[in-house]
Enzyme design. Structure first.
Site, PDB file in Angstrom:
ATOM      1  N   SER A 146       0.832  -1.207   0.000  1.00  0.00           N
ATOM      2  CA  SER A 146       0.000   0.000   0.000  1.00  0.00           C
ATOM      3  C   SER A 146       0.862   1.251   0.000  1.00  0.00           C
ATOM      4  CB  SER A 146      -0.908  -0.002   1.224  1.00  0.00           C
ATOM      5  OG  SER A 146      -0.123  -0.040   2.395  1.00  0.00           O
ATOM      6  N   HIS A 203      -2.100  -2.590  -6.383  1.00  0.00           N
ATOM      7  CA  HIS A 203      -2.628  -2.252  -5.059  1.00  0.00           C
ATOM      8  C   HIS A 203      -4.148  -2.388  -5.067  1.00  0.00           C
ATOM      9  CE1 HIS A 203      -3.235   0.968  -1.723  1.00  0.00           C
ATOM     10  NE2 HIS A 203      -3.258  -0.259  -1.237  1.00  0.00           N
ATOM     11  N   GLU A 243      -4.926   0.104  -8.070  1.00  0.00           N
ATOM     12  CA  GLU A 243      -3.891   1.071  -8.448  1.00  0.00           C
ATOM     13  C   GLU A 243      -2.737   0.274  -9.036  1.00  0.00           C
ATOM     14  OE1 GLU A 243      -2.948   5.000  -5.856  1.00  0.00           O
ATOM     15  OE2 GLU A 243      -2.872   3.152  -4.739  1.00  0.00           O
ATOM     16  N   ASN A 245      -3.380   6.350  -0.923  1.00  0.00           N
ATOM     17  CA  ASN A 245      -3.051   6.643   0.472  1.00  0.00           C
ATOM     18  C   ASN A 245      -2.479   8.032   0.683  1.00  0.00           C
ATOM     19  OD1 ASN A 245      -4.018   4.426   1.885  1.00  0.00           O
ATOM     20  ND2 ASN A 245      -2.357   3.158   1.096  1.00  0.00           N
TER      21      ASN A 245
HETATM   22  N1  CAA Z   1     -15.414  -9.497   1.979  1.00  0.00           N
HETATM   23  C1  CAA Z   1     -16.331  -9.780   1.027  1.00  0.00           C
HETATM   24  N2  CAA Z   1     -17.489  -9.109   0.889  1.00  0.00           N
HETATM   25  C2  CAA Z   1     -17.752  -8.131   1.802  1.00  0.00           C
HETATM   26  C3  CAA Z   1     -16.844  -7.797   2.822  1.00  0.00           C
HETATM   27  C4  CAA Z   1     -15.636  -8.542   2.895  1.00  0.00           C
HETATM   28  N3  CAA Z   1     -14.710  -8.290   3.823  1.00  0.00           N
HETATM   29  N4  CAA Z   1     -17.377  -6.791   3.559  1.00  0.00           N
HETATM   30  C5  CAA Z   1     -18.569  -6.504   3.012  1.00  0.00           C
HETATM   31  N5  CAA Z   1     -18.793  -7.308   1.943  1.00  0.00           N
HETATM   32  C6  CAA Z   1     -19.953  -7.330   1.086  1.00  0.00           C
HETATM   33  C7  CAA Z   1     -21.149  -7.764   1.877  1.00  0.00           C
HETATM   34  O1  CAA Z   1     -21.232  -9.175   1.913  1.00  0.00           O
HETATM   35  C8  CAA Z   1     -22.292  -7.128   1.108  1.00  0.00           C
HETATM   36  O2  CAA Z   1     -22.593  -7.937  -0.006  1.00  0.00           O
HETATM   37  P1  CAA Z   1     -24.103  -8.264  -0.417  1.00  0.00           P
HETATM   38  O3  CAA Z   1     -24.317  -7.427  -1.626  1.00  0.00           O
HETATM   39  O4  CAA Z   1     -24.039  -9.712  -0.687  1.00  0.00           O
HETATM   40  O5  CAA Z   1     -25.009  -7.924   0.707  1.00  0.00           O
HETATM   41  C9  CAA Z   1     -21.677  -5.844   0.554  1.00  0.00           C
HETATM   42  O6  CAA Z   1     -20.254  -6.000   0.649  1.00  0.00           O
HETATM   43  C10 CAA Z   1     -22.095  -4.645   1.370  1.00  0.00           C
HETATM   44  O7  CAA Z   1     -21.787  -4.904   2.729  1.00  0.00           O
HETATM   45  P2  CAA Z   1     -22.705  -4.490   3.956  1.00  0.00           P
HETATM   46  O8  CAA Z   1     -24.127  -4.385   3.505  1.00  0.00           O
HETATM   47  O9  CAA Z   1     -22.371  -5.385   5.090  1.00  0.00           O
HETATM   48  O10 CAA Z   1     -22.162  -3.091   4.431  1.00  0.00           O
HETATM   49  P3  CAA Z   1     -21.907  -1.766   3.631  1.00  0.00           P
HETATM   50  O11 CAA Z   1     -22.953  -1.472   2.620  1.00  0.00           O
HETATM   51  O12 CAA Z   1     -21.593  -0.760   4.668  1.00  0.00           O
HETATM   52  O13 CAA Z   1     -20.563  -2.044   2.803  1.00  0.00           O
HETATM   53  C11 CAA Z   1     -18.239  -1.795   2.710  1.00  0.00           C
HETATM   54  C12 CAA Z   1     -19.404  -2.461   3.434  1.00  0.00           C
HETATM   55  C13 CAA Z   1     -18.191  -2.259   1.257  1.00  0.00           C
HETATM   56  C14 CAA Z   1     -16.969  -2.223   3.439  1.00  0.00           C
HETATM   57  C15 CAA Z   1     -18.440  -0.238   2.763  1.00  0.00           C
HETATM   58  O14 CAA Z   1     -18.669   0.167   4.081  1.00  0.00           O
HETATM   59  C16 CAA Z   1     -17.293   0.536   2.191  1.00  0.00           C
HETATM   60  O15 CAA Z   1     -17.159   0.687   0.992  1.00  0.00           O
HETATM   61  N6  CAA Z   1     -16.418   1.067   3.088  1.00  0.00           N
HETATM   62  C17 CAA Z   1     -15.243   1.786   2.703  1.00  0.00           C
HETATM   63  C18 CAA Z   1     -14.184   0.819   2.268  1.00  0.00           C
HETATM   64  C19 CAA Z   1     -12.909   1.500   1.855  1.00  0.00           C
HETATM   65  O16 CAA Z   1     -12.765   2.697   1.860  1.00  0.00           O
HETATM   66  N7  CAA Z   1     -11.930   0.678   1.497  1.00  0.00           N
HETATM   67  C20 CAA Z   1     -10.622   1.143   1.162  1.00  0.00           C
HETATM   68  C21 CAA Z   1      -9.788   1.026   2.401  1.00  0.00           C
HETATM   69  S1  CAA Z   1      -8.187   1.664   2.102  1.00  0.00           S
HETATM   70  C22 CAA Z   1      -7.390   0.405   1.380  1.00  0.00           C
HETATM   71  O17 CAA Z   1      -7.831  -0.690   1.231  1.00  0.00           O
HETATM   72  C23 CAA Z   1      -6.035   0.751   0.897  1.00  0.00           C
HETATM   73  C24 CAA Z   1      -4.952   0.800   1.850  1.00  0.00           C
HETATM   74  O18 CAA Z   1      -3.834   0.673   1.390  1.00  0.00           O
HETATM   75  C25 CAA Z   1      -5.089   1.077   3.299  1.00  0.00           C
END
Ligand code: CAA
Length: 283
Positions: A119, A140, A152, A190
Site C-alpha cells: 500500500s 494495489h 492502483e 493513500n
Molecule cells: N469481503 C467480502 N465481501 C464483503 C466484505 C468482505 N470483507 N465486507 C462486506 N462485503 C460485502 C457484503 O457481503 C455485502 O454484499 P451483499 O451485496 O451480498 O449484501 C456488501 O459487501 C455490502 O456490505 P454491507 O451491507 O455489510 O455493508 P456496507 O454497505 O456498509 O458495505 C463496505 C461495506 C463495502 C466495506 C463499505 O462500508 C465501504 O465501501 N467502506 C469503505 C471501504 C474503503 O474505503 N476501502 C478502502 C480502504 S483503504 C485500502 O484498502 C487501501 C490501503 O492501502 C489502506
C-alpha cells in the site's frame, strides 16, 4: 503475455481476497502462506464469501465448486516455478518483501511478472532486489477486495510498457478498474486518504467534535460509506500510522505528521477492529 496461473503470497485479508477474485475470473491460483493453518483460515473466508454469493443467487453451486477447485495450497515459495504472475500480499515490511522477491526471482520462470500489493512501499526498491526489475510492478487492491473496484497499478522506475499493459489487461479481466500511478510515497490512494484520516484524528484530538459527529459529517455530508474514524479502525490504526510515517519521511513535509492521538492508540494496542478496540469498541 499469456497469464494462466497466478500465485498469491499471503492468505490474509488482502491475499485471500485477491486469490478469490482471480479464481472467480478463471485463473488457476496457487495460494501461498508460511503455515498450513494460515491457508486453512484464508480458504475458510473465501468459502464463506462464495457461499454468500450462491445464497444471493449471484453464483451457482457448480461455479463455486469450480472456483474453489482452481485454488491450490502452497507453503513453498519455489512453487512460483508454475506461475505466470505472482502477486505478493505479505506483511508491509521492506526486508521481508525483498527476501520474498529475491526467492521468487530465483524460482519463477523467466517470463513471469512479479507484482506487489504493497500500500505504500516503493516498488522501485522492491524491484531492485530482483534481476528482473523491468518485470516488477505494483498491484494495489483495496479492502475488501471482492467488493472494491479499484486496482492502483504502480510503475516502478524500470517497469516496461509491455508489463504495464499485461497487468492492466489482467486487472480488467478480474472486472476491476485499473488506474495508472507513478511510484511516489503513498501512490495516489493513500496520499489522499491517509491525510484525511489523520486530519479527522486531529479534529477529535483537538476536541472539535465527538468521534460520532466527525464520522456523521463525512458520511452524511460527503456520502462516504464509512466515516474516517470508522474507516481507520477498519484499515487498522497501526497501518494508518505506518503509512503516515512513510508519507512524512518520503516528502519531508510537516503536513504529513501523524497525530499524537494516533500514536497513543497504537502504543496502547488499540489497533481498531482486529483487536476489538480502536476509536470504537467491537467487543
Ligand atoms: N469481503 C467480502 N465481501 C464483503 C466484505 C468482505 N470483507 N465486507 C462486506 N462485503 C460485502 C457484503 O457481503 C455485502 O454484499 P451483499 O451485496 O451480498 O449484501 C456488501 O459487501 C455490502 O456490505 P454491507 O451491507 O455489510 O455493508 P456496507 O454497505 O456498509 O458495505 C463496505 C461495506 C463495502 C466495506 C463499505 O462500508 C465501504 O465501501 N467502506 C469503505 C471501504 C474503503 O474505503 N476501502 C478502502 C480502504 S483503504 C485500502 O484498502 C487501501 C490501503 O492501502 C489502506
Amino acid at each position: 503475455m499469456n497469464i494462466k496461473t497466478v500465485m498469491v503470497i499471503g492468505a490474509g485479508q488482502m491475499g485471500g481476497g485477491i486469490a478469490q477474485v482471480c479464481a472467480q475470473s478463471g485463473y488457476n491460483v496457487i495460494l501461498n502462506d508460511l503455515k498450513d493453518e494460515f491457508l486453512t483460515r484464508g480458504l475458510g473466508v473465501i468459502k464463506k464469501n462464495l457461499n454468500r454469493a450462491v445464497s444471493k443467487e449471484r453464483m451457482t453451486e457448480e461455479d463455486k465448486n469450480a472456483t474453489l477447485g482452481r485454488i491450490t495450497r502452497s507453503t513453498d515459495l519455489n512453487d512460483a516455478k508454475n506461475a505466470d504472475l505472482i502477486i505478493e500480499a505479505a506483511v508491509e515490511n521492506m526486508s521481508i518483501k525483498t527476501k520474498i522477491f529475491e526467492t521468487l526471482d530465483q524460482a519463477a520462470p523467466a517470463h513471469a511478472i512479479l507484482a506487489s500489493n504493497t500500500s505504500s512501499l516503493p516498488i522501485t526498491e522492491i524491484a531492485a532486489a530482483t534481476k528482473r526489475p523491468e518485470q516488477v510492478i505494483g498491484m494495489h487492491f483495496m479492502n475488501p477486495v471482492p467488493v472494491m473496484k479499484l486496482v492502483e497499478i504502480i510503475r516502478g522506475l524500470a517497469t516496461t510498457d509491455e508489463v504495464y499493459q499485461a497487468i492492466e489487461e489482467m486487472t480488467k479481466s478480474l472486472s476491476k478498474a485499473p488506474v495508472e500511478v507513478e511510484d511516489f510515497p503513498g501512490f495516489v490512494s493513500n496520499r489522499i486518504l491517509m491525510p484525511m484520516i489523520n486530519e479527522a484524528i486531529y479534529t477529535l484530538y483537538e476536541g472539535v467534535a465527538t468521534k460520532e459527529a466527525i464520522d456523521d459529517v463525512m458520511k452524511m455530508g460527503m456520502n462516504h460509506p464509512m466515516g474516517p474514524l470508522q474507516l481507520a479502525d477498519f484499515i487498522g490504526l497501526d497501518t494508518c500510522l505506518y503509512i503516515m510515517e512513510i508519507l512524512h519521511e518520503g516528502f519531508g513535509d510537516s503536513k504529513y505528521r501523524p497525530c499524537p492521538l494516533l500514536r497513543k492508540y497504537v502504543k496502547a494496542g488499540w489497533l481498531g477492529k482486529k483487536t476489538g478496540r480502536g476509536f470504537y469498541s467491537y467487543e
